[in-house]
Design a protein around this motif. Structure first.
Motif, PDB file in Angstrom:
ATOM      1  N   PRO A   1     -30.150 -29.706  42.164  1.00 61.72           N
ATOM      2  CA  PRO A   1     -30.489 -30.493  42.739  1.00 61.72           C
ATOM      3  C   PRO A   1     -30.954 -31.142  42.079  1.00 61.72           C
ATOM      4  CG  PRO A   1     -31.938 -28.485  43.609  1.00 61.72           C
ATOM      5  CD  PRO A   1     -30.998 -28.861  42.860  1.00 61.72           C
ATOM      6  N   LEU A   2     -31.065 -30.944  40.587  1.00 60.29           N
ATOM      7  CA  LEU A   2     -31.509 -32.036  39.193  1.00 60.29           C
ATOM      8  C   LEU A   2     -29.968 -31.096  38.666  1.00 60.29           C
ATOM      9  CD1 LEU A   2     -34.895 -30.805  38.338  1.00 60.29           C
ATOM     10  CD2 LEU A   2     -33.753 -33.399  39.479  1.00 60.29           C
ATOM     11  N   LYS A   3     -29.520 -32.687  37.717  1.00 59.70           N
ATOM     12  CA  LYS A   3     -28.806 -32.253  37.052  1.00 59.70           C
ATOM     13  C   LYS A   3     -29.240 -31.770  35.822  1.00 59.70           C
ATOM     14  CE  LYS A   3     -26.650 -33.216  41.122  1.00 59.70           C
ATOM     15  NZ  LYS A   3     -25.859 -32.921  42.498  1.00 59.70           N
ATOM     16  N   VAL A   4     -29.855 -32.978  35.049  1.00 59.27           N
ATOM     17  CA  VAL A   4     -30.703 -32.442  33.886  1.00 59.27           C
ATOM     18  C   VAL A   4     -32.092 -32.792  33.815  1.00 59.27           C
ATOM     19  CG1 VAL A   4     -30.179 -34.232  31.808  1.00 59.27           C
ATOM     20  CG2 VAL A   4     -28.706 -33.769  32.795  1.00 59.27           C
ATOM     21  N   MET A   5     -32.299 -31.942  32.591  1.00 60.36           N
ATOM     22  CA  MET A   5     -33.430 -31.784  32.304  1.00 60.36           C
ATOM     23  C   MET A   5     -34.102 -32.128  31.439  1.00 60.36           C
ATOM     24  SD  MET A   5     -36.943 -28.772  31.921  1.00 60.36           S
ATOM     25  CE  MET A   5     -37.364 -28.378  33.627  1.00 60.36           C
ATOM     26  N   ILE A   6     -35.286 -33.304  30.912  1.00 61.75           N
ATOM     27  CA  ILE A   6     -35.103 -33.750  29.696  1.00 61.75           C
ATOM     28  C   ILE A   6     -35.960 -33.136  29.683  1.00 61.75           C
ATOM     29  CG2 ILE A   6     -35.927 -36.124  28.598  1.00 61.75           C
ATOM     30  CD1 ILE A   6     -34.457 -37.824  30.900  1.00 61.75           C
ATOM     31  N   VAL A   7     -35.940 -32.697  28.074  1.00 56.84           N
ATOM     32  CA  VAL A   7     -37.133 -32.123  27.288  1.00 56.84           C
ATOM     33  C   VAL A   7     -37.735 -33.170  25.798  1.00 56.84           C
ATOM     34  CG1 VAL A   7     -38.453 -29.819  25.952  1.00 56.84           C
ATOM     35  CG2 VAL A   7     -36.957 -29.830  28.390  1.00 56.84           C
ATOM     36  N   PRO A   8     -38.789 -33.676  26.221  1.00 54.47           N
ATOM     37  CA  PRO A   8     -38.950 -34.138  24.610  1.00 54.47           C
ATOM     38  C   PRO A   8     -39.278 -32.973  23.848  1.00 54.47           C
ATOM     39  CG  PRO A   8     -40.730 -34.641  26.161  1.00 54.47           C
ATOM     40  CD  PRO A   8     -39.821 -33.723  26.779  1.00 54.47           C
ATOM     41  N   ILE A   9     -39.529 -33.383  22.508  1.00 49.16           N
ATOM     42  CA  ILE A   9     -39.639 -33.062  21.428  1.00 49.16           C
ATOM     43  C   ILE A   9     -40.717 -33.751  20.166  1.00 49.16           C
ATOM     44  CG2 ILE A   9     -39.376 -31.188  19.333  1.00 49.16           C
ATOM     45  CD1 ILE A   9     -37.083 -30.874  22.101  1.00 49.16           C
ATOM     46  N   TYR A  10     -41.989 -33.691  20.391  1.00 50.33           N
ATOM     47  CA  TYR A  10     -42.622 -35.016  19.824  1.00 50.33           C
ATOM     48  C   TYR A  10     -43.780 -33.473  19.185  1.00 50.33           C
ATOM     49  CZ  TYR A  10     -45.324 -33.722  24.039  1.00 50.33           C
ATOM     50  OH  TYR A  10     -46.379 -32.937  25.658  1.00 50.33           O
ATOM     51  N   ASN A  11     -44.394 -34.526  18.386  1.00 50.95           N
ATOM     52  CA  ASN A  11     -45.689 -34.109  17.511  1.00 50.95           C
ATOM     53  C   ASN A  11     -46.672 -35.060  18.084  1.00 50.95           C
ATOM     54  OD1 ASN A  11     -45.689 -36.133  15.553  1.00 50.95           O
ATOM     55  ND2 ASN A  11     -44.652 -35.440  14.695  1.00 50.95           N
ATOM     56  N   LEU A  12     -48.437 -34.981  17.420  1.00 48.67           N
ATOM     57  CA  LEU A  12     -49.647 -35.661  18.079  1.00 48.67           C
ATOM     58  C   LEU A  12     -49.222 -36.919  17.694  1.00 48.67           C
ATOM     59  CD1 LEU A  12     -53.105 -33.251  17.246  1.00 48.67           C
ATOM     60  CD2 LEU A  12     -51.936 -34.643  19.470  1.00 48.67           C
ATOM     61  N   LYS A  13     -48.449 -37.770  16.632  1.00 48.02           N
ATOM     62  CA  LYS A  13     -47.999 -38.941  16.184  1.00 48.02           C
ATOM     63  C   LYS A  13     -47.145 -39.193  16.400  1.00 48.02           C
ATOM     64  CE  LYS A  13     -46.813 -39.778  12.103  1.00 48.02           C
ATOM     65  NZ  LYS A  13     -47.109 -38.881   9.700  1.00 48.02           N
ATOM     66  N   ASN A  14     -45.759 -39.071  16.543  1.00 51.14           N
ATOM     67  CA  ASN A  14     -44.791 -39.151  17.983  1.00 51.14           C
ATOM     68  C   ASN A  14     -44.498 -39.581  19.375  1.00 51.14           C
ATOM     69  OD1 ASN A  14     -43.585 -37.400  17.940  1.00 51.14           O
ATOM     70  ND2 ASN A  14     -42.067 -37.441  16.112  1.00 51.14           N
ATOM     71  N   LYS A  15     -45.553 -38.746  19.518  1.00 52.53           N
ATOM     72  CA  LYS A  15     -45.359 -38.023  21.290  1.00 52.53           C
ATOM     73  C   LYS A  15     -45.299 -39.565  22.186  1.00 52.53           C
ATOM     74  CE  LYS A  15     -47.872 -36.079  24.832  1.00 52.53           C
ATOM     75  NZ  LYS A  15     -49.398 -35.869  25.290  1.00 52.53           N
TER      76      LYS A  15
ATOM     77  N   GLU B   1     -32.349 -32.899  24.770  1.00 45.73           N
ATOM     78  CA  GLU B   1     -33.854 -32.225  24.386  1.00 45.73           C
ATOM     79  C   GLU B   1     -34.048 -33.547  22.855  1.00 45.73           C
ATOM     80  OE1 GLU B   1     -32.500 -27.804  24.256  1.00 45.73           O
ATOM     81  OE2 GLU B   1     -32.851 -28.647  22.146  1.00 45.73           O
ATOM     82  N   ILE B   2     -35.189 -34.168  22.760  1.00 49.27           N
ATOM     83  CA  ILE B   2     -35.302 -34.927  22.640  1.00 49.27           C
ATOM     84  C   ILE B   2     -36.600 -36.005  22.041  1.00 49.27           C
ATOM     85  CG2 ILE B   2     -34.915 -38.350  22.936  1.00 49.27           C
ATOM     86  CD1 ILE B   2     -33.994 -37.642  25.714  1.00 49.27           C
ATOM     87  N   GLY B   3     -35.952 -35.307  20.603  1.00 48.44           N
ATOM     88  CA  GLY B   3     -37.415 -35.750  19.610  1.00 48.44           C
ATOM     89  C   GLY B   3     -36.897 -36.490  18.893  1.00 48.44           C
ATOM     90  N   GLU B   4     -38.062 -37.503  17.341  1.00 48.12           N
ATOM     91  CA  GLU B   4     -37.669 -38.353  16.760  1.00 48.12           C
ATOM     92  C   GLU B   4     -35.967 -38.885  16.095  1.00 48.12           C
ATOM     93  OE1 GLU B   4     -41.232 -39.389  15.007  1.00 48.12           O
ATOM     94  OE2 GLU B   4     -40.194 -41.689  13.933  1.00 48.12           O
ATOM     95  N   LYS B   5     -35.515 -37.377  15.827  1.00 48.13           N
ATOM     96  CA  LYS B   5     -34.132 -37.336  15.094  1.00 48.13           C
ATOM     97  C   LYS B   5     -33.310 -37.932  15.908  1.00 48.13           C
ATOM     98  CE  LYS B   5     -32.174 -33.606  15.195  1.00 48.13           C
ATOM     99  NZ  LYS B   5     -32.042 -32.494  14.486  1.00 48.13           N
ATOM    100  N   GLU B   6     -33.258 -37.480  17.476  1.00 48.66           N
ATOM    101  CA  GLU B   6     -32.556 -38.481  18.723  1.00 48.66           C
ATOM    102  C   GLU B   6     -32.858 -39.656  18.582  1.00 48.66           C
ATOM    103  OE1 GLU B   6     -34.226 -35.181  18.211  1.00 48.66           O
ATOM    104  OE2 GLU B   6     -32.747 -33.709  18.806  1.00 48.66           O
TER     105      GLU B   6
END
Lengths: 481, 481
Positions: B288-302, B349-354
């Protein structure tokens, strides 16, 4: 689509007979299995309903609903939990014969009594809310009245959406959203106008706080109830102990709603609203075929013409415009007749002339006009399809114009009803105390008090047209199925 | 997907317990309504099954089948028309309680007895043939044995295709086409290998001339019957008087076949074949879903990270790659766990680096490997999805390698079965006269003679492993559900 179908032998004016003929001759249904209230839906009808289901599900999913598949049966214990629910439904339930010592099971007439306990298990806190679910499939009612194909049966195909909320306000808002769904799909897409009617107290869903039905006027002047939405409030959640932790960390009962578009019944309105003396007129957006290609050839050019038609058909399918090349041995006239009976929005007539000029003859079902369409602009059919859908919707809207008449006396009401209209009348009350007057309307006028407008509060000033007491409401009275 | 789900507490080696856990923890089913043999299929399972239905229907339609919707009930008179059919099905039928004087009705266990009389009405001459129809929906069997979610139940969701032909040859060919449909969809798309088994005489469908089942080996070494196809021959058409005019203008009985892929049961094989210790591994084509996007953040860059993730999610959806941004308050680790438990093929998985490098971290469910994916090349996921499906299919094929063992003695068979294999043995006969030996196999070895290979004639030279008489056949013996 292999057999020649006989055409309609009556005009739409003779609606009852026209309806009986068209559903069989256009190969929507077949009644010959002869099981009271259970019908066979043939490929043309099944593909049509599949498209209708899809558009409905798209809109529900867009609004945050997810599908589930619940059992088709409901244990007696569940069915009996909510007192007014079981009172309303018991006589209409098919029971299964189960083994000794086994639980009594009913075929689901509707599924509040399985959704609510599951909500109780799935929802822990307000963070899990809202929870909006739906299922599609058959439901069953042991109806002993006369049945009518697609309109009233013992089995019908529907969608039932069941939603749970943390507050009453959100639940009320959901019933408004449900009316919007009816508007977006049944009216905007299928072209069926409706009156959203808040039902009188005595006519609401068994177990609901209130019910809003959508009334559609059929060509014979009778109203048919299409999708209805119900505020269940906390009635079912109390009966099933379906609780959650609210924002203050306190336990509360869930607020639930239910919405039920019956696809097989909406199909009856699609057929009745748009059809004409020649057959169905299907909305482009749900017609299983958008275009029938009819080759016009003689013995000499047959192969050449058929080859060209195949190319056109392939191009249409590439463009995602579902078409069918009718290459049977029948005469073109018979094929024209068939495409009109089936309600296919467009027909391309292609002979040597069209081949040479690369300018095809396009017949449009609703206007019955022929025009030229360049073989290079096949994609234009999509826009023509949109315009076609808008045109048939506006025609249906127009049919409704002037169909609501203000009535001050019983005589007025009678006159309105006899000319296929809906009577708008002052009425004492839509609470329990108005039921007596509604009974009079039914007995004396053979009609029903359908309720008050759900999307607009109308003020009443005068007296009840029936009992002459002060009228609290403005209600709509119509004959119905 | 709002609630945290507990992970699996057993490994797949412990298959029975693993299966019971995974279907509930991955939120495929819920058994808590507690109705024997009737289950609730939750949104994740319902969306999965919807996709499976669609791929199956596409293939059936490509092969010329059209949908119909038949009643869910069958009159007693119809059910009793074909003698061996009713004998086989009577004990398994749910009867409805109907009013006095009303016809006795059964919930359909299968629908030959309504399709055949309709074929008789719809087909007039050989020109109307072949007629290939199917319907999807629930069927019901009053099974008194132990039920098992999705595998054996009293209600299940399937497709039944019923076809009518002018000649026996065409009907036989259809059963071969049906095996091809199983291959194209269940094997090629869902990645489930199978053995097409022509069932012994005593194990064929009640009313059929022959039955070809497709046997799938589950991880515990037991076989499960997946889609079966049946040559009904003229048995049902004779019982119902379903005749047509053949090319010579003479009346003849129709030749019919039936094919029944049970989607809910195939889902059980999808879960069991591909799943691992961490959860489901869903084929890309039906997830049903091909991709789950998981954000990786801290309080500052959320906010910044979430905004970027939303853009990626929107792009994926534009590309028709169904994705879901998991923006709940849970920790990334919990979200990773959730996407693995649910079997979602890919995770971004997507954080500031990505964000800065525009190079996203892509996790692939089956290999559990992470790699980089340029934010400019999101469309590549479609190809990766194809490769993923091929990989899990090959892995499943590999599991089958060496699983069939030639056995010369009962001891050999016992050993094969105990190590989760299928025994290939010489056997006296798959006609009635072999039933006694099959009885021995069942009693002494707790296994079943599943039949002979349907797509290849295998020659037997030796003696029957059970009775020592000359062996006419090579059969396959396995434990089964």
């Amino acid at each position: 689509m292999t057999k020649s179908s006989e055409g309609l032998t009556v005009k739409k004016d003779n609606f009852s007979e026209w309806y009986s003929q068209i559903i069989e001759k256009a190969e929507i249904v077949d009644l010959r299995l002869g099981i009271k209230g259970f019908i066979t839906i043939r490929p043309w009808g099944a593909m049509l309903m599949e498209n209708m289901f899809q558009l409905y599900e798209q809109e529900l999913q867009k609004k945050g609903h997810l599908p589930v598949i619940m059992p088709s049966v409901i244990p007696e214990a569940n069915l009996k939990k909510e007192a007014s629910h079981i009172q309303g439904f018991t006589p209409e339930v098919f029971w299964l014969k189960t083994g000794e010592g086994e639980e009594k099971l009913a075929l689901r007439p509707t599924s509040e009594t399985v959704f609510t306990p599951m909500f109780g298990l799935w929802v822990r806190s307000h963070r899990d809310l809202p929870m909006k679910l739906y299922q599609k499939g058959s439901v069953f009612r042991y109806d002993t009245k006369a049945t009518r194909p697609l309109i009233r049966g013992r089995e019908f195909q529907w969608i039932e959406a069941h939603d749970a909320f943390a507050t009453k306000e959100e639940a009320i808002k959901q019933t408004q959203e449900d009316i919007d769904t009816t508007e977006k799909v049944m009216h905007q897409k299928f072209g069926i106008p409706f009156l959203p009617m808040k039902r009188p107290e005595w006519d609401k869903f068994a177990g609901a706080e209130y019910t809003i039905g959508s009334d559609v006027l059929m060509p014979d002047g009778k109203l048919i109830q299409q999708p209805s939405t119900h505020l269940m409030g906390q009635k079912f959640s109390r009966a099933f102990g379906a609780i959650f932790k609210n924002e203050d960390g306190k336990e509360d009962y869930l607020w639930t709603t239910a919405y039920g578009p019956c696809i097989s019944r909406i199909l009856a309105s699609v057929i009745s609203t748009h059809g004409d003396d020649k057959g169905l007129v299907l909305p482009y957006c749900i017609s299983p075929l958008k275009v029938m290609i009819v080759p016009i050839y003689n013995l000499k050019n047959k192969l050449k013409v058929l080859k060209y038609c195949k190319e056109i058909s392939a191009k249409l399918n590439e463009l995602n415009i579902k078409s069918m090349l009718n290459d049977s041995e029948k005469r073109p006239g018979e094929k024209f007749h068939e495409s009109e009976l089936r309600g296919i929005p467009f027909r391309l007539e292609i002979g040597e002339k069209e081949m040479k000029s690369k300018s095809l003859t396009l017949f449009t079902r609703d206007t019955e006009k022929k025009e030229k369409l360049s073989a290079q602009s096949l994609n234009k059919i999509k826009d023509l399809g949109k315009a076609y859908d808008e045109r048939i919707r506006k025609k249906a809207d127009k049919f409704m114009e002037g169909k609501i008449t203000n009535c001050k006396t019983k005589e007025d009401i009678k006159k309105a009803l006899n000319s296929g209209k809906i009577a708008r009348v002052n009425f004492c009350s839509v609470d329990k105390d108005g039921e007596k007057c509604a009974g009079h309307v039914e007995k004396e006028l053979g009609a029903e008090v359908r309720g008050t407008l759900a999307d607009k509060k109308e003020k009443s000033s005068g007296k009840c047209t029936i009992c002459n007491k002060p009228a609290k409401e403005v209600v709509y009275v119509g004959k119905s199925y």
